[in-house]
Design an enzyme around this catalytic site. Structure first.
Site, PDB file in Angstrom:
ATOM      1  N   LEU A 120      -5.886  -1.344  -0.731  1.00 22.53           N
ATOM      2  CA  LEU A 120      -5.740  -1.376   0.732  1.00 22.53           C
ATOM      3  C   LEU A 120      -6.345  -2.676   1.249  1.00 22.53           C
ATOM      4  O   LEU A 120      -7.419  -2.705   1.862  1.00 22.53           O
ATOM      5  CB  LEU A 120      -6.431  -0.166   1.365  1.00 22.53           C
ATOM      6  CG  LEU A 120      -5.979   1.208   0.865  1.00 22.53           C
ATOM      7  CD1 LEU A 120      -6.715   2.311   1.606  1.00 22.53           C
ATOM      8  CD2 LEU A 120      -4.476   1.368   1.018  1.00 22.53           C
ATOM      9  N   GLU A 131       0.835  -1.192   0.000  1.00 22.30           N
ATOM     10  CA  GLU A 131       0.000   0.000   0.000  1.00 22.30           C
ATOM     11  C   GLU A 131       0.879   1.255   0.000  1.00 22.30           C
ATOM     12  O   GLU A 131       1.698   1.443   0.913  1.00 22.30           O
ATOM     13  CB  GLU A 131      -0.910  -0.007   1.233  1.00 22.30           C
ATOM     14  CG  GLU A 131      -1.850  -1.205   1.260  1.00 22.30           C
ATOM     15  CD  GLU A 131      -2.511  -1.424   2.605  1.00 22.30           C
ATOM     16  OE1 GLU A 131      -3.254  -2.411   2.731  1.00 22.30           O
ATOM     17  OE2 GLU A 131      -2.277  -0.609   3.534  1.00 22.30           O
ATOM     18  N   HIS A 137      -0.456   0.490  15.660  1.00 19.14           N
ATOM     19  CA  HIS A 137       0.698   0.860  14.853  1.00 19.14           C
ATOM     20  C   HIS A 137       2.000   0.678  15.638  1.00 19.14           C
ATOM     21  O   HIS A 137       3.050   1.129  15.204  1.00 19.14           O
ATOM     22  CB  HIS A 137       0.602   2.330  14.418  1.00 19.14           C
ATOM     23  CG  HIS A 137      -0.605   2.658  13.604  1.00 19.14           C
ATOM     24  ND1 HIS A 137      -1.881   2.600  14.102  1.00 19.14           N
ATOM     25  CD2 HIS A 137      -0.726   3.048  12.307  1.00 19.14           C
ATOM     26  CE1 HIS A 137      -2.741   2.957  13.161  1.00 19.14           C
ATOM     27  NE2 HIS A 137      -2.059   3.226  12.059  1.00 19.14           N
ATOM     28  N   PRO A 165      -4.208  -9.797   8.864  1.00 16.72           N
ATOM     29  CA  PRO A 165      -4.940 -10.371   7.728  1.00 16.72           C
ATOM     30  C   PRO A 165      -4.053 -11.146   6.762  1.00 16.72           C
ATOM     31  O   PRO A 165      -4.553 -11.925   5.953  1.00 16.72           O
ATOM     32  CB  PRO A 165      -5.543  -9.132   7.041  1.00 16.72           C
ATOM     33  CG  PRO A 165      -5.578  -8.075   8.082  1.00 16.72           C
ATOM     34  CD  PRO A 165      -4.370  -8.331   8.927  1.00 16.72           C
ATOM     35  N   GLU A 208      -4.689  -6.171   2.885  1.00 15.09           N
ATOM     36  CA  GLU A 208      -3.513  -6.950   3.266  1.00 15.09           C
ATOM     37  C   GLU A 208      -3.636  -8.409   2.850  1.00 15.09           C
ATOM     38  O   GLU A 208      -2.641  -9.061   2.516  1.00 15.09           O
ATOM     39  CB  GLU A 208      -3.274  -6.848   4.771  1.00 15.09           C
ATOM     40  CG  GLU A 208      -2.688  -5.530   5.233  1.00 15.09           C
ATOM     41  CD  GLU A 208      -3.715  -4.406   5.333  1.00 15.09           C
ATOM     42  OE1 GLU A 208      -4.927  -4.697   5.244  1.00 15.09           O
ATOM     43  OE2 GLU A 208      -3.303  -3.241   5.502  1.00 15.09           O
ATOM     44  N   ILE A 261      -0.484  -6.759   9.896  1.00 11.81           N
ATOM     45  CA  ILE A 261      -0.048  -8.011   9.281  1.00 11.81           C
ATOM     46  C   ILE A 261      -0.999  -9.167   9.573  1.00 11.81           C
ATOM     47  O   ILE A 261      -0.933 -10.215   8.926  1.00 11.81           O
ATOM     48  CB  ILE A 261       1.389  -8.364   9.744  1.00 11.81           C
ATOM     49  CG1 ILE A 261       2.087  -9.239   8.696  1.00 11.81           C
ATOM     50  CG2 ILE A 261       1.386  -9.022  11.115  1.00 11.81           C
ATOM     51  CD1 ILE A 261       3.574  -9.415   8.953  1.00 11.81           C
ATOM     52  N   GLN A 317       3.160  -2.299   5.916  1.00  9.32           N
ATOM     53  CA  GLN A 317       2.963  -0.912   6.334  1.00  9.32           C
ATOM     54  C   GLN A 317       3.186  -0.726   7.834  1.00  9.32           C
ATOM     55  O   GLN A 317       3.983   0.106   8.243  1.00  9.32           O
ATOM     56  CB  GLN A 317       1.594  -0.378   5.916  1.00  9.32           C
ATOM     57  CG  GLN A 317       1.551   1.131   5.831  1.00  9.32           C
ATOM     58  CD  GLN A 317       0.291   1.651   5.168  1.00  9.32           C
ATOM     59  OE1 GLN A 317      -0.773   1.644   5.796  1.00  9.32           O
ATOM     60  NE2 GLN A 317       0.412   2.095   3.930  1.00  9.32           N
ATOM     61  N   PHE A 318       2.498  -1.481   8.678  1.00 15.48           N
ATOM     62  CA  PHE A 318       2.749  -1.569  10.118  1.00 15.48           C
ATOM     63  C   PHE A 318       2.575  -3.023  10.529  1.00 15.48           C
ATOM     64  O   PHE A 318       1.760  -3.737   9.944  1.00 15.48           O
ATOM     65  CB  PHE A 318       1.754  -0.716  10.925  1.00 15.48           C
ATOM     66  CG  PHE A 318       1.951   0.762  10.801  1.00 15.48           C
ATOM     67  CD1 PHE A 318       2.789   1.446  11.666  1.00 15.48           C
ATOM     68  CD2 PHE A 318       1.279   1.471   9.826  1.00 15.48           C
ATOM     69  CE1 PHE A 318       2.953   2.827  11.555  1.00 15.48           C
ATOM     70  CE2 PHE A 318       1.431   2.848   9.705  1.00 15.48           C
ATOM     71  CZ  PHE A 318       2.275   3.521  10.566  1.00 15.48           C
TER      72      PHE A 318
END
Length: 326
Positions: free
Chosen positions: A58, A29, A129, A89, A60, A87, A82-83
């Site tokens: 967007l 993303e 996050h 999903p 995952e 993770i 991304q964060f």
């Protein structure tokens, strides 16, 4: 030679592999036009084009499934989560397919994929996050779990991860993304996976850690030295497969061990190291193994998050307890 930060070392490693291996692609993303949330992929789409630096929806789950498919068909995808808190999903594809493919096909198909995930707290972000849940992945056979702690190790370990024929989870401690710089030659030299790095020799106590906490452990070793205590510092770097021999050799020498990690204490990866020390090094231990960790709760908002994270003070106190117990 210019000095670079850890995040710049990640970018440098990605660019090197993409220049020298056409099968390497980057996806996630906002990794293309925006260069990623932390700018780890900044400039790569301009260099290599939209077919190799792919802005995904967007979603995952789709990113993870696409990564498995690409890797199973001969590509070397590097996906960004991304964060780390995003993770989850992806875990079905990672655990049920990527990690099992070699075994399931008796070696006919492998998954040379890397999932990059900015990891950990300390940047004043919400709890989703700021997660440190590496232990969820260390219990999945077939995965490598890698976490660098410096620009040089980020560069060398990421090169090794991309070149590895099996799936790698590559956690990047974002608290130290831009904390300091060091010289990192862009020479394509990978560092070995599955190896602990002894960053400081010592004789009285062994400090075992990984990721961002390496900095605190080195600082704690300095404070202990001022008190006449010699601390050996080990950066685990590759959590699984674990280089337990290096840890055991150190603890056999010092007789004492403090394990430091940001994840919650219960069932954190430090518990595995402590258990193996009790099984294999019991007669070398002069004191119980200490753990300095996060707490068994979600990481708090920024006013309290630094109290949640392992501190130099807590590490020093734990080391002194091991000396007092023997």
């Amino acid at each position: 030679m210019a000095q670079i930060t850890l995040i710049e070392a990640v970018t440098q490693a990605l660019a090197y592999e993409m220049r020298n291996d056409d099968s390497v692609v980057v996806l996630g993303e906002d990794v293309g036009v925006n260069g990623g949330v932390f700018r780890a992929t900044q400039g790569l789409q301009e260099q290599f084009g939209e077919m190799r630096v792919i802005d995904t929806p967007l979603d995952e789950g789709t990113i993870a499934g696409l990564t498995v498919g690409l890797a199973a068909q001969g590509m070397k995808p590097v996906a960004e989560a991304q964060f780390e808190g995003f993770i989850y999903p992806m875990m079905e594809h990672i655990a049920c397919h990527a990690a099992r493919m070699r075994n399931r096909t008796r070696g006919r198909i492998t998954v040379p994929a890397v999932w990059r995930a900015p990891w950990g707290g300390g940047i004043r972000a919400p709890e989703h996050h700021s997660e440190a849940n590496e232990h969820l992945f260390t219990n999945i056979p077939g995965l490598r779990v890698v976490m660098p702690s410096s620009p040089a190790r980020a560069y060398g370990l990421l090169l090794a991860a991309i070149r590895d024929p099996d799936p790698v989870i590559f956690f990047e401690p974002k608290r130290i993304y831009r904390q300091y710089k060091e010289e990192v030659p862009d020479d394509g030299e990978a560092l070995p996976l599955d190896v602990c790095f002894v960053l400081r020799d010592g004789t009285d106590v062994t400090l075992v850690t990984w990721g961002a906490q390496v900095k605190e452990c080195l600082e704690a070793a300095d404070e202990l030295a001022e008190k006449g205590i010699s601390a050996e510092v080990i950066d685990v770097a590759t959590l699984t497969p674990l280089d337990f021999d290096t840890i055991a050799e150190s603890v056999t020498k010092t007789g004492r061990c403090v394990i430091v990690h940001e994840a919650p204490k219960t069932a954190g990866f430090g518990a595995e190291i402590a258990a193996r020390l009790s099984e294999e090094c019991l007669y070398s231990l002069l004191a119980p193994v200490e753990r300095v960790t996060g707490f068994d709760t979600h990481i708090p908002l920024f006013r309290l998050e630094m109290k949640y994270l392992p501190s130099v003070e807590r590490i020093v106190e734990a080391a002194e307890r091991t000396l007092a117990a023997s």
